[in-house]
Design a protein around this motif. Structure first.
Motif, PDB file in Angstrom:
ATOM      1  N   PRO B 284       0.838  -1.196   0.000  1.00  0.00           N
ATOM      2  CA  PRO B 284       0.000   0.000   0.000  1.00  0.00           C
ATOM      3  C   PRO B 284       0.874   1.247   0.000  1.00  0.00           C
ATOM      4  N   PRO B 285       0.447   2.317  -0.691  1.00  0.00           N
ATOM      5  CA  PRO B 285       1.243   3.548  -0.712  1.00  0.00           C
ATOM      6  C   PRO B 285       1.299   4.176   0.674  1.00  0.00           C
ATOM      7  N   SER B 286       2.191   5.138   0.837  1.00  0.00           N
ATOM      8  CA  SER B 286       2.348   5.778   2.131  1.00  0.00           C
ATOM      9  C   SER B 286       1.140   6.644   2.462  1.00  0.00           C
ATOM     10  N   PRO B 287       0.649   6.542   3.705  1.00  0.00           N
ATOM     11  CA  PRO B 287      -0.470   7.402   4.100  1.00  0.00           C
ATOM     12  C   PRO B 287      -0.033   8.852   4.307  1.00  0.00           C
ATOM     13  N   PHE B 296      -6.612   3.438  -4.272  1.00  0.00           N
ATOM     14  CA  PHE B 296      -6.195   2.095  -4.683  1.00  0.00           C
ATOM     15  C   PHE B 296      -5.617   2.093  -6.098  1.00  0.00           C
ATOM     16  N   ASN B 297      -5.668   3.242  -6.791  1.00  0.00           N
ATOM     17  CA  ASN B 297      -5.345   3.220  -8.227  1.00  0.00           C
ATOM     18  C   ASN B 297      -3.951   2.681  -8.586  1.00  0.00           C
ATOM     19  N   PRO B 298      -2.893   2.920  -7.786  1.00  0.00           N
ATOM     20  CA  PRO B 298      -1.590   2.393  -8.204  1.00  0.00           C
ATOM     21  C   PRO B 298      -1.523   0.860  -8.278  1.00  0.00           C
ATOM     22  N   ALA B 303      -7.710   0.295 -13.206  1.00  0.00           N
ATOM     23  CA  ALA B 303      -7.608   1.752 -13.092  1.00  0.00           C
ATOM     24  C   ALA B 303      -7.580   2.446 -14.457  1.00  0.00           C
ATOM     25  N   GLN B 304      -8.309   3.560 -14.573  1.00  0.00           N
ATOM     26  CA  GLN B 304      -8.327   4.402 -15.770  1.00  0.00           C
ATOM     27  C   GLN B 304      -7.871   5.808 -15.354  1.00  0.00           C
ATOM     28  N   ASP B 305      -7.786   6.722 -16.322  1.00  0.00           N
ATOM     29  CA  ASP B 305      -7.325   8.079 -16.027  1.00  0.00           C
ATOM     30  C   ASP B 305      -8.139   8.741 -14.914  1.00  0.00           C
ATOM     31  N   ILE B 306      -9.444   8.609 -14.978  1.00  0.00           N
ATOM     32  CA  ILE B 306     -10.311   9.280 -14.005  1.00  0.00           C
ATOM     33  C   ILE B 306      -9.987   8.828 -12.575  1.00  0.00           C
ATOM     34  N   CYS B 307      -9.524   7.572 -12.428  1.00  0.00           N
ATOM     35  CA  CYS B 307      -9.211   7.041 -11.098  1.00  0.00           C
ATOM     36  C   CYS B 307      -8.033   7.777 -10.470  1.00  0.00           C
ATOM     37  N   ARG B 308      -7.185   8.370 -11.319  1.00  0.00           N
ATOM     38  CA  ARG B 308      -6.005   9.060 -10.803  1.00  0.00           C
ATOM     39  C   ARG B 308      -6.290  10.520 -10.467  1.00  0.00           C
ATOM     40  N   SER B 309      -7.473  11.015 -10.844  1.00  0.00           N
ATOM     41  CA  SER B 309      -7.754  12.430 -10.578  1.00  0.00           C
ATOM     42  C   SER B 309      -8.998  12.626  -9.716  1.00  0.00           C
ATOM     43  N   GLU B 310      -9.992  11.767  -9.857  1.00  0.00           N
ATOM     44  CA  GLU B 310     -11.247  12.008  -9.158  1.00  0.00           C
ATOM     45  C   GLU B 310     -11.519  10.929  -8.126  1.00  0.00           C
ATOM     46  N   GLU B 311     -11.854  11.373  -6.926  1.00  0.00           N
ATOM     47  CA  GLU B 311     -12.122  10.390  -5.891  1.00  0.00           C
ATOM     48  C   GLU B 311     -13.525   9.809  -6.043  1.00  0.00           C
ATOM     49  N   PRO B 312     -13.644   8.483  -6.082  1.00  0.00           N
ATOM     50  CA  PRO B 312     -14.978   7.886  -6.221  1.00  0.00           C
ATOM     51  C   PRO B 312     -15.773   8.025  -4.928  1.00  0.00           C
TER      52      PRO B 312
END
Ligand SMILES: Nc1ncnc2c1ncn2[C@@H]1O[C@H](COP(=O)(O)OP(=O)(O)OP(=O)(O)O)[C@@H](O)[C@H]1O
Ligand SMILES: Nc1ncnc2c1ncn2[C@@H]1O[C@H](COP(=O)(O)OP(=O)(O)OP(=O)(O)O)[C@@H](O)[C@H]1O
Ligand code: SF4
Ligand code: SF4
Ligand SMILES: [Mg+2]
Ligand SMILES: [Mg+2]
Lengths: 361, 338
Positions: B284-287, B296-298, B303-312
């Protein structure tokens, strides 16, 4: 995965490990603790063996007995342990030192206490390489970096310069595995390597151990209390109860044709994902036996649902099943036998009678 | 705006505990950075319900449990328990409220005072709160000890180290019950126990829950354990809630990609099934610096582009089933209706 240090693939016939009637007892104020009490088995090269049993069943002491890592005082050892045909059961710590690392290595449950907190990771891996394999410092550090790569640690070069507290539990356990693999051991003993870790990391570590075993043609002994852990990661399983080996079979054979009521009980106590929530778990009643005064007869008798008078007086010997000479078990009324089926019918009937009596009130 | 939504909160008179937009941050030394341990989660628990909280190490499960107890107070957000806003309480009112909630921890032996007799340890809360006469206290303690399967006489003579791990966990449970709490937060109560003792303790918790009408929050990383004891499960990842569902639904139709990972990680005691599973890669990435968008995107295979910019945001995918994912594996209700 380029030039690994391969497990020493000396072509010696016969099993890698051969235990005959191994006993390890401890002298204590309460009396003699029979931690390992007459265990015999063989392990073939390149195979993975799971040792399974409840807490206190003797799993750790058995693996430590093989490794020669027992407390020097008050320990009474017996029987024979042959490694590549050579008797090692009577060797002292000093003589075992030549065996550790290169022949056998061990990883423990708690990676934090087994790593040196004030030494850089790189040095902890490189130093044994310099000592055991006579590598130059530069060579040893380069090998250490490759080992970290093998155990899937990202940015290995940077990690070599870090200390254990700078890493997660899962990463520390990977480091332990890297250290254990460093000198290319023929056999790796992993004592509850994932018990302190969460399930996702556990799955990663078990996969890693399996992969390294195949790549290096190494034998693996995986110690755990969870039959789920060994199911997918071993070829053979040995079940221990109260210091004794009570069942041993190929992993597939064990799950397909479980003989010991104890093995069955261990399996049934695991919550199954496919069961509905709030499904009552079948816990094993009572506690493991006192190893100073173990019960006479079958040691599982006080907790066994199928126990009969004979079980309380006569100890069942370890015998092969009719179908498979390599499937051993120690029980008078094994699961799946007609005798056991008869007991089950009687138990069901008396339960029914009880329920009827209670319902009649 | 932090938070993964509140669509899953229920409007019921039976709500015992309601957490909204809970945030817990810890400073990182004097760097000015902070650990985002819990980042705006909302949850509710009905009377008599067991809520399971599951997720990887470090995802914020314990921090959530402790923030409910106000130990320490959350950075922001609301915690309503039995109709009272706990984040505003101070002094005696806070102490009193804490007796209504109890916590049980992972390490049964070190959470008990090693120098005292077990019976005294269990009685201590009654003494502190001066509940009942000496006689009544003794009766209560002995009956609860019997209930959890510990011999009161032996408990009167022995210290914690003279009991096994499973027995010490029973003792912790007995101690948590003496003040008649309505909510018990169990933080990995069986993770340190072997499978057979684990089964005993889980069965005991089910029995006590029925008998005392308890409400439980059950924290663990093993979804098979959590599923067994819980009515409803919330899956956490890196300080956020990914999915909330009734236990059986979560297993039958997981909607979040991370939930599938968790389900896949459970060791299956069947060699035929076990070999087909593969573990998720990476950590898991660093908190401290969580990834933007979906946390969770990494590691997410979908994962798609939107997952890296917008929080679901959490949205419904079925009866009582909610997921925070842009591309869930179960069709969201609003899309299915079209
Ligand atoms: N040095 C010792 N002196 C006396 N008894 C000991 C000693 N070491 C271990 N024992 C006892 O030997 C028995 C077997 O211990 P062992 O550690 O092998 O169990 P285990 O199966 O590994 O259990 P766990 O799952 O808890 O690790 C236990 O009853 C333990 O208390
Ligand atoms: N007092 C603290 N100071 C700084 N950071 C903290 C503190 N307590 C927790 N954290 C951090 O907050 C995050 C969440 O921790 P928490 O203990 O809640 O996780 P968890 O889900 O309970 O994990 P585990 O399964 O390992 O118990 C982690 O990154 C942790 O390191
Ligand atoms: S020998 Fe008897 S007591 Fe022992 S496991 Fe078999 S049936 Fe049970
Ligand atoms: S939002 Fe995107 S990255 Fe996150 S779980 Fe869903 S698909 Fe994966
Ligand atoms: Mg052990
Ligand atoms: Mg925790």
């Amino acid at each position: 995965m380029s030039d690994l240090i391969q497990a020493s693939s000396r072509d010696i016939d016969g099993p890698l490990l051969e235990l005959t009637d191994v006993t390890t007892h401890f002298k204590t104020a309460r009396g003699l603790v029979r931690a390992v009490d007459g265990v015999s088995f063989t392990l073939d090269r390149g195979k993975a063996l799971g040792i399974v049993g409840e807490s206190g069943s003797g799993k750790t002491i058995l693996s430590r007995s093989i490794m020669g890592l027992l407390p020097p005082r008050g320990t009474v050892r017996g029987g024979s342990i042959k490694f590549e045909g050579r008797e090692i059961g009577n060797l002292g710590r000093k003589e075992m030192r030549s065996v550790w690392g290169k022949e056998m290595a061990m990883i423990f449950q708690d990676p934090m206490t087994s790593l040196n907190p004030v030494m850089k990771i790189g040095r902890q891996i490189a130093e044994p390489l310099q000592i055991h394999l006579g590598m130059t410092k530069q060579n040893a550090w380069a090998t250490a970096e490759r080992l970290l790569q093998d155990v899937r640690i990202p940015e290995p070069k940077r990690r070599l310069e870090q200390y254990p507290h700078e890493m997660s539990g899962g990463m520390r356990q990977r480091i332990m595995i890297a250290i254990a693999l460093a000198c290319g051991p023929t056999a790796l003993f992993a004592d509850e390597p994932t018990t302190a870790l969460d399930v996702t990391v556990q799955a990663q570590i078990l996969d890693l151990l399996g992969e390294q075993r195949r790549d290096r043609n190494m034998s693996l002994v995986l110690v755990t209390h969870d039959l789920g852990v060994v199911a997918g990661h071993t070829d053979v399983i040995a079940v221990m109860y109260g210091g004794k080996l009570v069942e041993k079979a190929s992993t597939k054979g064990l799950f397909a044709n479980m003989k010991m009521p104890y093995t069955e009980a261990l399996l049934n106590s695991i919550p199954k994902l496919e069961d509905r929530s709030h499904t009552r778990l079948s816990a094993i009643a009572g506690r493991p036996p006192d190893l100073v005064n173990p019960p006479k007869g079958c040691r599982f008798a006080p907790r066994c649902p199928y126990a009969q008078p004979k079980c309380q007086t006569e100890e069942p010997p370890l015998v092969p099943t009719a179908e498979d000479p390599n499937h051993l078990y120690a029980c008078w009324y094994p699961v799946g036998s007609p005798e056991n089926a008869e007991i089950k019918v009687r138990l069901a009937a008396s339960k029914g009678a009880l329920a009827a009596a209670a319902g009649g009130n | 705006m932090a938070g993964t939504g509140k669509a899953h909160l229920r409007d019921s008179p039976d709500v015992l505990l309601r957490i909204e937009d809970l945030v817990v941050e810890f400073p990182v030394g004097r760097t000015g950075l902070k650990v985002n341990a819990v980042s705006g989660i909302s949850l509710d628990v009905l009377k008599g319900e067991t809520l399971g909280l599951v997720g990887e190490s470090g995802c914020g499960k314990s921090t959530t449990g402790r923030a409910i107890m106000q130990l320490p107070r959350p950075t922001s957000g609301s915690v309503q328990f039995e109709g009272t806003e706990l984040t505003q309480l101070t002094g005696d009112a806070m102490r009193e409220a804490r007796t209504r909630m109890q916590m049980i921890f992972q390490d049964p032996i070190s959470s008990l005072n090693p120098r005292r007799k077990v019976r005294q340890i269990v009685m201590e809360p009654l003494n502190i709160w001066k509940r009942g006469t000496d006689d009544e206290r003794a009766k209560k303690v002995d009956s609860i000890l019997e209930e959890v399967g510990i011999d009161p006489v032996r408990a009167g003579e022995s210290q914690p180290h003279q009991f096994s791990g499973g027995q010490c966990q029973r003792i912790s449970i007995a101690r948590s019950l003496v003040l008649d709490p309505s909510l018990i937060i169990c933080d990995e109560p069986v993770s340190a126990l072997d499978v057979s003792v684990q089964a005993q303790v889980l069965n005991l918790l089910e029995d006590l829950k029925a008998e005392y009408g308890l409400t439980l929050i059950f924290i663990a990383h093993d979804l098979a354990v959590v599923k067994n004891i819980s009515d409803r499960v919330a899956v956490m990842y890196l300080g956020k809630i990914c999915e909330v569902a009734p236990s059986d639904v979560l297993y039958e139709s997981p909607a979040h990609h991370y939930t599938s990972v968790l389900l896949n990680s459970i060791p299956v005691p069947d060699p035929e099934v076990a070999v087909t599973k593969t573990a998720i890669e990476g950590e898991p990435p660093s908190p401290v610096l969580p990834p933007p968008g979906c946390r969770f995107n990494p590691r997410c295979p979908a994962a798609q582009d939107i997952c890296r910019s917008e929080e679901p945001q959490l949205r419904p995918v079925g009866e009582g089933h909610f997921v925070a994912c842009h591309f869930p594996t179960v069709t969201p209700v609003e899309l299915a209706a079209r």
